[in-house]
Write an enzyme that holds these catalytic residues in place. Structure first.
Site, PDB file in Angstrom:
ATOM      1  N   CYS A 323       0.822  -1.222   0.000  1.00 45.65           N
ATOM      2  CA  CYS A 323       0.000   0.000   0.000  1.00 45.65           C
ATOM      3  C   CYS A 323       0.846   1.259   0.000  1.00 45.65           C
ATOM      4  CB  CYS A 323      -0.927  -0.008   1.203  1.00 45.65           C
ATOM      5  SG  CYS A 323      -1.954  -1.469   1.234  1.00 45.65           S
ATOM      6  N   ASP A 324       2.054   1.191  -0.531  1.00 43.10           N
ATOM      7  CA  ASP A 324       2.926   2.358  -0.572  1.00 43.10           C
ATOM      8  C   ASP A 324       3.144   2.761  -2.025  1.00 43.10           C
ATOM      9  OD1 ASP A 324       5.271   4.053  -0.574  1.00 43.10           O
ATOM     10  OD2 ASP A 324       5.619   3.364   1.466  1.00 43.10           O
TER      11      ASP A 324
END
Ligand SMILES: *Cc1c(COP(=O)(O)O)cnc(C)c1O
Length: 376
Positions: A323-324
């Site tokens: 999720c980066d």
């Protein structure tokens, strides 16, 4: 390493992502370098891939090792490698690591500053030191020369300073930058650092005998590369031109990438394909935090999609699973136009600097490692 039937079978058998390594290729890499630069003392830079099976194979071949921390030293000692086969080559060491290394029998250290020499003299008195010199890194994919190394004149001062501290300055080291495509980077560097040998002798009566040519030997990705034989020939040629007067010259090399890079394939799988505005995105289960850290600087791997090798290729944004937003591999990866869910994606020659950087970010485990030798 090529995508053979064994690799394809493994891709269907094991959970992805994983790295598959052929230990015989590593042995071949070691032997080729040893033949290309005879009498060279090879220190494998274990940060490229420190899997115990790789270290054991190189240990048995007689390799020496370039280490950067007490953790790496202990890992090797647990595998039966003695401290006299190591160079503590990181010029930025913890004091307590220096002391502990010295207690364990490491006597060879690199430095590129007075403070580091002070630390070594204090914690590892009398040790041998090599001084790291900054050289041109222009033809490399990972330049290192701004972070490490000093100018020639400073290097000579550091050699004299080391002697004053009752250390034993034995020579100089350099690194032409990782994945360097131009063999003349090594000859230019040798021509430069050769002056230090003569100045140290003439000005301080210090006889240097170690020329440490570092790492930087490239492996095949998307651009043509020189062979290790070509690099070896140019190294030997420039040594005979510029260092012919040096008695008992000992060559050190610290290969990392070139020992392991072409021995492995990173195997991953497509998790999602979707449209985002005008872009088509493909998300896979390997990524910047899971094996592909080097792609943050646009380091280019050759990529194959299993079973779709001969399909027409179109550009995709290729990204990892976390999720980066940093976890994006390429903005313009050329992949088979019909790539889709669960397709297997191979990153060729990914044995170096991949799993070694593996994190557990987002609770996603680092890619596992399998060995071809176990699957035959
Ligand atoms: C990383 C490193 C190496 C290995 O470099 P490669 O480009 O992977 O061959 C060699 N020497 C030192 C000091 C290093 O830090």
């Amino acid at each position: 390493m090529e995508v053979t039937d064994i690799v394809k079978k493994a891709a269907r058998t094991f959970e992805t992502p994983f790295l598959i390594i052929d230990l015989d290729i590593i042995e071949e890499n070691y032997r080729k370098l040893a033949a290309a630069i005879p009498d060279c003392k090879i220190f494998y830079a274990i940060k490229a891939n420190s899997h115990p099976r790789i270290l054991e194979r190189l240990r048995d071949l007689g390799s020496n090792f370039d280490v950067a921390s007490i953790g790496e030293i202990k890992k090797l000692m647990n595998l039966g490698v003695t401290a006299d086969r190591m160079i503590f080559a990181n010029p930025i060491k913890r004091e307590k690591d220096i002391a502990e290394a010295y207690d364990l029998g490491v006597y060879l250290f690199a430095a590129d500053s007075t403070m580091e020499l002070d630390k070594i003299a204090e914690n590892a008195p009398g040790s041998q030191v090599v001084i790291r010199v900054a050289v041109e890194n222009t033809h490399s994919d990972w330049p290192l020369s701004r972070k490490f190394g000093v100018d020639l004149l400073v290097a000579v001062d550091l050699i004299a300073y080391a002697q004053k501290l009752r250390l034993t300055p034995v020579g100089v080291s350099f690194h032409v930058g990782s994945q360097n495509y131009d063999p003349h980077s090594w000859s230019n560097a040798i021509e430069r650092v050769a002056k230090i040998f003569y100045w140290a002798e003439r000005n301080f009566g210090i006889h240097l005998r170690v020329l440490d040519i570092g790492g930087g030997i490239p492996i095949k990705h998307v651009k043509p590369i020189p062979t290790v034989e070509e690099i070896g020939e140019i190294v030997l040629q420039s040594i005979s031109e510029h260092l012919y007067g040096v008695r008992n010259l000992q060559i050190f090399a610290e290969p990392g990438r070139s020992m392991v890079g072409n021995s492995g394939i990173l195997v991953s799988k497509v998790l999602l394909r979707c449209q985002r505005g005008s872009e088509e995105w493909v998300y896979i289960d390997a990524g910047v935090f899971h094996g592909l850290m080097e792609t943050i600087e646009n380091f280019r791997y050759e990529i194959e999609v299993d079973g779709k090798e001969s399909e027409q290729k179109i550009p995709f944004v290729l990204a990892g699973p976390t999720c980066d937003s940093v976890d994006k591999i390429y903005d313009d990866a050329l992949l088979s136009y019909n790539i889709t869910l669960d397709d297997i994606v191979y990153f060729i020659n990914a044995g170096a600097y991949t799993v070694e950087y593996g994190t557990n970010f987002n609770g996603i485990p680092s890619p596992k490692v399998y060995f071809l030798q176990d699957l035959l």
